[in-house]
Design an enzyme around this catalytic site. Structure first.
Site, short mmCIF file in Angstrom:
data_model
loop_
_atom_site.label_atom_id
_atom_site.label_comp_id
_atom_site.label_asym_id
_atom_site.label_seq_id
_atom_site.Cartn_x
_atom_site.Cartn_y
_atom_site.Cartn_z
N ASP A 145 58.03 47.22 16.82
CA ASP A 145 58.77 46.35 15.91
C ASP A 145 57.73 45.55 15.15
O ASP A 145 57.01 44.75 15.74
CB ASP A 145 59.69 45.44 16.71
CG ASP A 145 60.24 44.25 15.92
OD1 ASP A 145 60.12 44.24 14.68
OD2 ASP A 145 60.77 43.31 16.56
N HIS A 182 55.07 44.23 17.99
CA HIS A 182 55.15 44.36 19.44
C HIS A 182 56.08 45.50 19.82
O HIS A 182 56.88 45.97 19.01
CB HIS A 182 55.62 43.05 20.09
CG HIS A 182 56.99 42.59 19.66
ND1 HIS A 182 58.14 42.99 20.30
CD2 HIS A 182 57.38 41.76 18.65
CE1 HIS A 182 59.19 42.43 19.71
NE2 HIS A 182 58.75 41.68 18.70
N HIS A 193 57.38 44.36 28.29
CA HIS A 193 56.31 45.02 27.55
C HIS A 193 55.48 44.02 26.75
O HIS A 193 54.26 44.16 26.64
CB HIS A 193 56.89 46.09 26.62
CG HIS A 193 57.32 47.34 27.33
ND1 HIS A 193 57.17 48.59 26.79
CD2 HIS A 193 57.90 47.52 28.55
CE1 HIS A 193 57.64 49.50 27.64
NE2 HIS A 193 58.10 48.86 28.71
N MET A 198 51.55 44.16 25.03
CA MET A 198 51.86 45.19 24.04
C MET A 198 52.28 44.54 22.73
O MET A 198 53.44 44.59 22.30
CB MET A 198 52.94 46.14 24.55
CG MET A 198 52.88 47.49 23.85
SD MET A 198 53.89 48.71 24.68
CE MET A 198 53.54 50.12 23.62
#
Length: 390
Positions: A145, A182, A193, A198
């Site tokens: 995203d 992310h 995550h 991430m």
């Protein structure tokens, strides 16, 4: 770095959750082209029209950006040259263990193997064509995203890949500024995550470069990207940090610690001391440095001990007039900001999150080593320590 020219089953469940809608719970969230064509023209209404916005991807040159490990940033032009470009980038996901400090380990899902993931740089009206690779050796499904992208879920629905898959998608960078990206694969996997490192950032520069808000150009001699990360490492009954053999094995207990909203570690670039010693950032007296700082999950407050933010875009929006001469600036969780500072004295500067508990006790601190000749007029020791005179 000089930057004046700065290039299983768990998976199936994640995919079902994403498609069925559980994702919704987590998703609240140059002026002249080559000297030939004016960038701004006027429509019949008399309002300015940006010609650079009118190109489509199939009309443009394609360039591959060479991504680098933070705090370094890719080579790029501060002022765009010619027409927009299609900027091709490739991100591989690595699921691995890293050491946070003194043997304390954490499982991470890392874009291109680093926490944070690499900074992506482009200009307004460029297209970013991103390939996300999820190697078959991984366990989890992943996606991306990008807060710089315009469209539902920031590309998240278009980029969900299981182990052994890759996907390519493209978006047009119409907003200028610094933005977080992310992983967000659905449900509790989203925060898990993100706190496994991430995340990363993308910088979309104005085509004409940065400005002070009064029409004066701002430039920098080098740039650094600091990614601040909160980790939530479970402890055993003796207070020792626990380690896990697999990424899924760490999940349940880590989620319980996450619910407390109290991180065990808050670090820059993946580990305590990652930006100190031989890995310190560097500058020379008189150099102007651009610092891009992201935090995908929690608010933070960057501060240069002994320096200032000469020009600061704390919201990340380069469309806004920058604040000037700040001691500390605020960056909201889920965003990235930028600051320019010209170093006026040599020495060791400490770059911190000015929650000093998080900086000193949890790890959110880095160093900048500045070479040059000391100026006693700006700072000097008038007298050495001596016994107090009665």
């Amino acid at each position: 770095m000089e930057n004046k020219t700065l290039e299983t089953p768990a998976v199936n469940e994640q995919r079902r959750n994403f498609i069925s809608g559980s994702i919704s719970a987590g998703f609240l969230g140059a002026g002249i082209a080559a000297g030939l064509v004016p960038a701004l023209a006027h429509a019949e209404s008399g309002k300015p029209v940006d010609r650079m916005a009118s190109y489509t991807a199939d009309q443009l040159e394609r360039v591959k950006q060479v991504l680098v490990v933070p705090p370094m940033v890719p080579a790029h032009d501060q002022v765009a040259k010619g027409k927009p470009k299609v900027v091709e980038v490739r991100l591989h996901v690595e699921e691995k263990q890293i050491e946070l400090e003194n043997g304390t380990k954490a499982w991470v899902c890392a874009f291109n193997g680093s926490v944070p993931g690499p900074l992506i740089v482009c200009h307004q009206h460029d297209y970013v064509e991103l390939t996300l690779v999820n190697p078959k050796t991984n366990t989890l499904a992943h996606n991306i995203d990008l807060h710089a992208a315009t469209g539902a879920l920031g590309g998240g629905e278009l980029t969900l890949v299981s182990p052994g898959e890759e996907v390519t998608f493209r978006f047009k960078a119409i907003k200028v500024g610094t933005f977080v990206y992310h992983c967000a694969p659905g449900g509790v996997m989203i925060p898990w995550h993100v706190v496994m490192g991430m995340n990363g950032a993308i910088m979309v520069l104005p085509r004409e470069g940065l400005s002070d808000g009064d029409g004066n150009n701002l430039t920098y001699d080098k740039a650094y990207y600091i990614g601040e990360q909160d980790f939530y490492i479970p402890q055993n009954e003796q207070g020792q940090y626990k380690a896990y053999d697999t990424v899924l094995g760490s999940m349940n207990e880590t989620l319980e610690v996450m619910k407390t909203l109290t991180p065990s570690h808050v670090v820059f670039n993946g580990a305590v001391g990652a930006l100190t010693g031989q890995n310190s950032m560097t500058a020379k007296l008189g150099e102007t440095v651009l610092f891009v700082h992201s935090q995908a999950n929690r608010d933070t407050r960057p501060h240069i001990i002994g320096g200032h933010g000469d020009y600061v875009w704390n919201t990340g929006s380069f469309s806004d007039r920058p604040s000037q001469n700040l001691e500390t600036w605020h960056i909201a969780g889920g965003s990235a900001g930028a600051a320019l500072y010209t170093f006026k004295q040599p020495g060791l500067y400490v770059y911190v999150n000015h929650n000093l508990i998080e900086a000193i006790m949890k790890g959110a601190a880095g160093h900048i080593k500045v070479d040059g000749e000391w100026n006693d007029d700006l700072m000097t020791q008038v007298s050495k320590p001596s016994p107090i005179k009665s």
